[in-house]
Design an enzyme around this catalytic site. Sequence first.
Site, PDB file in Angstrom:
ATOM      1  N   ASP A  96       0.875  -1.171   0.000  1.00  0.00           N
ATOM      2  CA  ASP A  96       0.000   0.000   0.000  1.00  0.00           C
ATOM      3  C   ASP A  96       0.911   1.219   0.000  1.00  0.00           C
ATOM      4  O   ASP A  96       1.688   1.417   0.947  1.00  0.00           O
ATOM      5  CB  ASP A  96      -0.891   0.030   1.244  1.00  0.00           C
ATOM      6  N   ASP A 128     -13.611  -5.246  -2.255  1.00  0.00           N
ATOM      7  CA  ASP A 128     -13.523  -5.205  -0.793  1.00  0.00           C
ATOM      8  C   ASP A 128     -14.887  -5.613  -0.254  1.00  0.00           C
ATOM      9  O   ASP A 128     -15.889  -4.923  -0.515  1.00  0.00           O
ATOM     10  CB  ASP A 128     -13.181  -3.792  -0.308  1.00  0.00           C
TER      11      ASP A 128
END
Length: 252
Positions: free
Chosen positions: A11, A130
């Site tokens: 990330d 997600d």
Amino acid sequence: MLAKRIIPCLDVKDGRVVKGVNFVNLRDAGDPVELASLYDREGADELVFLDISASVEGRATMIEVVKRTAGEITIPFTVGGGISQVEDMKRILRAGADKIGINTAALSNPDLVKDGARKFGSQCIVVAIDAKYNDAWGEWEVYTHGGRNATGIKALEWAKEAEKLGAGEILLTSMDADGTKDGFDVKLTRAVSDLLTIPVIASGGAGRVEHFEQIFTQGHADAGLAATIFHYKEIAIQEVKEDLRRKGVEVR
């Protein structure tokens, strides 16, 4: 059956790798290009970069990170985050990425999946989902904007639709498991994997070596993605692969 893949996830925020728990409480985990190069040497099969800097400055920084990474590693890597049009995809691929990850933009504009697949090939398009369990429904709901917004869309239905639109792969993150280190979400992953013909990358919850075997044998995933355990040297990639080989799971 294809050999299973082990994929570290980076990330990236403002040019640095960060990691949190359940999508919050981010802490610094290092330089993305250095980490990518290390993972390449340590036997990772692929890498995923998620750009979590929403700003225009963040986008320019990310292009630079992609260029530098492409010059350092030999394994394929996917870049996602903030990609909302075909032109964005082209820029990232031209900078050296092998695949594009799209999440929020794919839901708000499903034609983006179709157009990307048509222009660059399905193998380049990874739709990231997600998902969080919705007790009222008794199944999983899709969230967008880095897990902040509930969509009212069922994860299984969206995964199937993404495949029809031309996605070559699904990156499936369990928000319930993310960062907990209690294991991947086997139930969610299996439900999606068994529904589709394209590969599913399981993400969220890896904490121990045996979690990878579980997600492959019980969750039917094609790849296991993890961040924290690799970034902070809690588990080595080769350790995971050796354990899988011992248990009869084919890895690269």
